[in-house]
Design a protein around this motif. Structure first.
Motif, PDB file in Angstrom:
ATOM      1  N   UNK A  52       0.798  -1.228   0.000  1.00 49.02           N
ATOM      2  CA  UNK A  52       0.000   0.000   0.000  1.00 49.02           C
ATOM      3  C   UNK A  52       0.833   1.281   0.000  1.00 49.02           C
ATOM      4  N   UNK A  53       2.094   1.191   0.344  1.00 50.75           N
ATOM      5  CA  UNK A  53       2.896   2.390   0.582  1.00 50.75           C
ATOM      6  C   UNK A  53       3.381   3.060  -0.704  1.00 50.75           C
ATOM      7  N   UNK A  54       3.553   4.351  -0.626  1.00 52.79           N
ATOM      8  CA  UNK A  54       4.184   5.112  -1.710  1.00 52.79           C
ATOM      9  C   UNK A  54       5.674   5.269  -1.471  1.00 52.79           C
ATOM     10  N   UNK A  55       6.135   4.819  -0.299  1.00 51.83           N
ATOM     11  CA  UNK A  55       7.543   4.953   0.062  1.00 51.83           C
ATOM     12  C   UNK A  55       8.058   3.626   0.622  1.00 51.83           C
ATOM     13  N   UNK A  56       8.348   2.657  -0.260  1.00 52.48           N
ATOM     14  CA  UNK A  56       8.799   1.342   0.234  1.00 52.48           C
ATOM     15  C   UNK A  56      10.101   1.401   1.030  1.00 52.48           C
ATOM     16  N   UNK A  57      11.001   2.318   0.680  1.00 58.05           N
ATOM     17  CA  UNK A  57      12.250   2.430   1.444  1.00 58.05           C
ATOM     18  C   UNK A  57      11.967   2.737   2.908  1.00 58.05           C
ATOM     19  N   UNK A  58      11.079   3.649   3.144  1.00 60.64           N
ATOM     20  CA  UNK A  58      10.728   4.015   4.513  1.00 60.64           C
ATOM     21  C   UNK A  58      10.046   2.840   5.223  1.00 60.64           C
ATOM     22  N   UNK A  59       9.224   2.104   4.507  1.00 56.16           N
ATOM     23  CA  UNK A  59       8.542   0.944   5.098  1.00 56.16           C
ATOM     24  C   UNK A  59       9.548  -0.147   5.464  1.00 56.16           C
ATOM     25  N   UNK A  60      10.543  -0.387   4.593  1.00 59.20           N
ATOM     26  CA  UNK A  60      11.602  -1.351   4.927  1.00 59.20           C
ATOM     27  C   UNK A  60      12.271  -0.937   6.234  1.00 59.20           C
ATOM     28  N   UNK A  61      12.588   0.346   6.336  1.00 62.36           N
ATOM     29  CA  UNK A  61      13.266   0.851   7.530  1.00 62.36           C
ATOM     30  C   UNK A  61      12.425   0.629   8.782  1.00 62.36           C
ATOM     31  N   UNK A  62      11.133   0.868   8.688  1.00 56.94           N
ATOM     32  CA  UNK A  62      10.232   0.650   9.836  1.00 56.94           C
ATOM     33  C   UNK A  62      10.241  -0.819  10.254  1.00 56.94           C
ATOM     34  N   UNK A  63      10.206  -1.711   9.276  1.00 56.13           N
ATOM     35  CA  UNK A  63      10.174  -3.153   9.562  1.00 56.13           C
ATOM     36  C   UNK A  63      11.442  -3.583  10.298  1.00 56.13           C
ATOM     37  N   UNK A  64      12.600  -3.065   9.874  1.00 56.43           N
ATOM     38  CA  UNK A  64      13.890  -3.493  10.425  1.00 56.43           C
ATOM     39  C   UNK A  64      14.349  -2.729  11.651  1.00 56.43           C
ATOM     40  N   UNK A  65      13.787  -1.555  11.896  1.00 56.15           N
ATOM     41  CA  UNK A  65      14.280  -0.627  12.916  1.00 56.15           C
ATOM     42  C   UNK A  65      14.590  -1.291  14.254  1.00 56.15           C
ATOM     43  N   UNK A  66      13.677  -2.074  14.789  1.00 52.96           N
ATOM     44  CA  UNK A  66      13.881  -2.637  16.127  1.00 52.96           C
ATOM     45  C   UNK A  66      15.038  -3.638  16.196  1.00 52.96           C
ATOM     46  N   UNK A  67      15.461  -4.145  15.062  1.00 55.57           N
ATOM     47  CA  UNK A  67      16.550  -5.132  15.046  1.00 55.57           C
ATOM     48  C   UNK A  67      17.933  -4.484  14.984  1.00 55.57           C
ATOM     49  N   UNK A  68      17.980  -3.157  14.861  1.00 54.14           N
ATOM     50  CA  UNK A  68      19.268  -2.460  14.787  1.00 54.14           C
ATOM     51  C   UNK A  68      19.771  -2.017  16.150  1.00 54.14           C
ATOM     52  N   UNK A  69      18.991  -2.248  17.201  1.00 56.44           N
ATOM     53  CA  UNK A  69      19.317  -1.717  18.527  1.00 56.44           C
ATOM     54  C   UNK A  69      20.508  -2.408  19.182  1.00 56.44           C
ATOM     55  N   UNK A  70      20.746  -3.666  18.852  1.00 58.40           N
ATOM     56  CA  UNK A  70      21.845  -4.424  19.456  1.00 58.40           C
ATOM     57  C   UNK A  70      22.703  -5.046  18.368  1.00 58.40           C
ATOM     58  N   UNK A  71      23.984  -5.169  18.661  1.00 53.84           N
ATOM     59  CA  UNK A  71      24.882  -5.863  17.753  1.00 53.84           C
ATOM     60  C   UNK A  71      25.557  -4.944  16.748  1.00 53.84           C
ATOM     61  N   UNK A  72      26.344  -5.558  15.889  1.00 51.28           N
ATOM     62  CA  UNK A  72      27.078  -4.887  14.825  1.00 51.28           C
ATOM     63  C   UNK A  72      26.250  -5.036  13.557  1.00 51.28           C
ATOM     64  N   UNK A  73      25.822  -3.930  12.972  1.00 53.21           N
ATOM     65  CA  UNK A  73      24.898  -3.951  11.844  1.00 53.21           C
ATOM     66  C   UNK A  73      25.615  -3.754  10.510  1.00 53.21           C
TER      67      UNK A  73
END
Length: 143
Positions: free
Chosen positions: A43-64
């Motif tokens: 549904x989104x007009x901005x898939x890049x932003x949606x990808x970022x939302x999906x992954x955001x919580x997984x960037x909090x710990x570790x080496x990315x």
């Protein structure tokens, strides 16, 4: 050591081949293949932003490590140095890639100057993870 590979997919291709590399890697690290998808992507007009939302919580710990076409090209020996960290997270977006904000959350690498689908890139990544772990542990696979 924990290695997580996060990717956006509705349907997973190369599952058997990826599972084989995960199985081979078990002697060196716990490797997980984590596929995510959101109904909002359709549904989104901005898939890049949606990808970022999906992954955001997984960037909090570790080496990315974020796979991007414009990321740094490295060889397998430099790649193996990522495994000096106890928790390593790899991120593979869909066809539209990541927005600049998400790219700033980790090291950006490219697997090749060639353009490849994210599904092929994912298979190559799992092979390189096994190769990198083999280099780190002086296993003969990498020779």
């Amino acid at each position: 050591m924990q290695i997580n590979v996060f990717s956006i997919e509705k349907k997973e291709d190369f599952k058997k081949e990826i599972e084989e590399f995960i199985k081979k890697s078990k002697q060196f690290a716990n490797v997980k293949n984590i596929t995510l998808y959101s109904k909002n992507l359709a549904k989104t007009n901005n898939p890049q932003q949606e990808y970022s939302k999906i992954f955001e919580k997984y960037t909090q710990n570790g080496f990315n490590i974020i796979l991007t076409p414009e990321g740094k090209l490295i060889d397998s020996y430099e790649f193996s140095k990522f495994f000096e960290h106890s928790l390593v997270n790899f991120f593979i977006a869909g066809a539209y890639g990541f927005d600049e904000d998400f790219k700033s959350k980790g090291v950006n690498i490219s697997l090749s100057p060639l353009t490849m689908s994210h599904k092929i890139a994912k298979l190559v990544l799992f092979e390189q993870i096994y190769r990198g772990l083999s280099i780190k542990h002086n296993h003969p696979y990498h020779k």
